[in-house]
Design a protein around this motif. Structure first.
Motif, PDB file in Angstrom:
ATOM      1  N   GLY A  14       0.829  -1.186   0.000  1.00  0.00           N
ATOM      2  CA  GLY A  14       0.000   0.000   0.000  1.00  0.00           C
ATOM      3  C   GLY A  14       0.874   1.250   0.000  1.00  0.00           C
ATOM      4  N   PHE A  40      -4.764   4.659  -2.561  1.00  0.00           N
ATOM      5  CA  PHE A  40      -6.060   4.598  -1.902  1.00  0.00           C
ATOM      6  C   PHE A  40      -7.130   5.182  -2.823  1.00  0.00           C
ATOM      7  N   LEU A  45      -9.604   3.783   1.524  1.00  0.00           N
ATOM      8  CA  LEU A  45      -9.446   2.330   1.406  1.00  0.00           C
ATOM      9  C   LEU A  45      -8.611   2.006   0.173  1.00  0.00           C
ATOM     10  N   ILE A  46      -7.889   0.903   0.248  1.00  0.00           N
ATOM     11  CA  ILE A  46      -7.017   0.503  -0.844  1.00  0.00           C
ATOM     12  C   ILE A  46      -7.828   0.297  -2.125  1.00  0.00           C
ATOM     13  N   ILE A  64      -0.238  -5.102   3.160  1.00  0.00           N
ATOM     14  CA  ILE A  64      -1.247  -4.053   3.350  1.00  0.00           C
ATOM     15  C   ILE A  64      -1.507  -3.870   4.842  1.00  0.00           C
ATOM     16  N   ASN A  68      -5.077   1.955   8.792  1.00  0.00           N
ATOM     17  CA  ASN A  68      -4.147   3.043   8.496  1.00  0.00           C
ATOM     18  C   ASN A  68      -3.902   3.891   9.738  1.00  0.00           C
ATOM     19  N   GLN A  75      -8.779  -1.599   6.314  1.00  0.00           N
ATOM     20  CA  GLN A  75      -8.674  -2.137   4.959  1.00  0.00           C
ATOM     21  C   GLN A  75      -9.414  -3.474   4.815  1.00  0.00           C
TER      22      GLN A  75
END
Length: 302
Positions: A14, A40, A45-46, A64, A68, A75
């Protein structure tokens, strides 16, 4: 670690991973590995589509962060784990911000490895843990060590390990009660800054994908460093990113991952609540921020 069914030298991480992960990745890059950073979405969110499309036949590992550390977004590890399983790719996750704050039992069974830290659960600093799936073969980064099956050299810090274990047991028993408390504190803070809503941008996902005790936001036209100093002058400690970024002038990684410009990214501040935070603390912080922003005569974020 090495993937049992896949060989290659490509790693996906990420874009907003913690400095500890990015530091290790840079070293791997120097050793010949190819690294791809995944951004993101605007929700924090990823970007799963970007993640999936970045996979090649050489991809062996995805890393990941579960939660965060700058904006508190959770995530979608279940979906990421399925992508990894379908492509026979190892999955590592940094659990430092989620361990002891939300139930990670199911997530722990889906990843190839995860790491956590004692100081985030009110244990000692300088101690942490890592889980590696027993079915995965790996070799020590520093050869010759005998402790912890060769994972790292050095004598074990037994008192710190014991203290971290007790801290984990205690926080596990209080986790659900604390979560409800932080939801109320977050709601109270949002209500307190309602008078300046045109000047603030809050970076968050839906409630079910958001850790409530971390609030990432920016105020249009006010640099985060200045806001931090003004809050500190009034008795409140906030930050402009994760603690490991303090003193650095680069924008928060989450802001870069969401594609914000340098100016907007430097307006970012991070607020987090802890065990000792009270409702009065949160309301007073919100009220003081309203005063600071009003005196500054900031512009609109829209």
């Amino acid at each position: 670690m090495s993937s049992p069914n896949r060989k290659g030298n490509h790693i996906l991480i990420g874009m907003a991973e913690h400095s500890s992960i990015q530091g290790a990745i840079k070293r791997l890059e120097q050793a010949g590995y190819r690294i791809t950073l995944v951004p993101f979405q605007s929700s924090g969110l990823i970007d799963l589509e970007k993640l999936a499309s970045s996979i090649t036949t050489e991809t062996i590992l995805i890393s990941i962060q579960h939660v965060n550390s700058e904006i508190g977004t959770i995530q979608p590890l279940e979906r990421i784990a399925k992508i990894c399983k379908d492509n026979q790719i190892l999955l590592h996750s940094d659990f430092v911000q989620s361990f002891g704050k939300i139930d990670t039992t199911k997530m722990a069974s889906l990843v190839s490895s995860f790491s956590f830290s004692g100081h985030k659960i009110y244990g000692p600093k300088g101690i942490g843990g890592v889980y590696i799936d027993p079915s995965i073969s790996w070799s020590p980064f520093f050869p010759g060590g005998t402790h912890e099956k060769g994972l790292r050299p050095g004598t074990l810090n037994v008192p710190a390990i014991a203290a971290m274990t007790v801290a984990a047991q205690r926080i596990g028993n209080q986790m659900h009660e604390e979560y409800r408390k932080f939801l109320l504190l977050r709601k109270a803070f949002m209500e307190a800054i309602e008078p300046i809503k045109e000047s603030v941008q809050i970076f968050q996902a839906d409630e079910n994908a958001q850790l409530p005790q971390i609030i990432g936001l920016r105020f249009a036209g006010i640099e985060g460093q200045w806001m931090m100093l003004e809050c500190n002058r009034r008795g409140f400690a906030i930050s402009t990113g994760s603690a490991c970024q303090v003193g650095m002038q680069s924008p928060a990684k989450a802001m870069q991952a969401m594609g914000l410009g340098i100016r907007e990214a430097k307006e970012f501040i991070r607020i987090s609540f802890g065990r000792s935070t009270t409702l009065d603390d949160v309301v007073r912080l919100g009220q003081n921020i309203v005063i600071i922003v009003s005196e500054f005569k900031t512009t609109s974020v829209i």
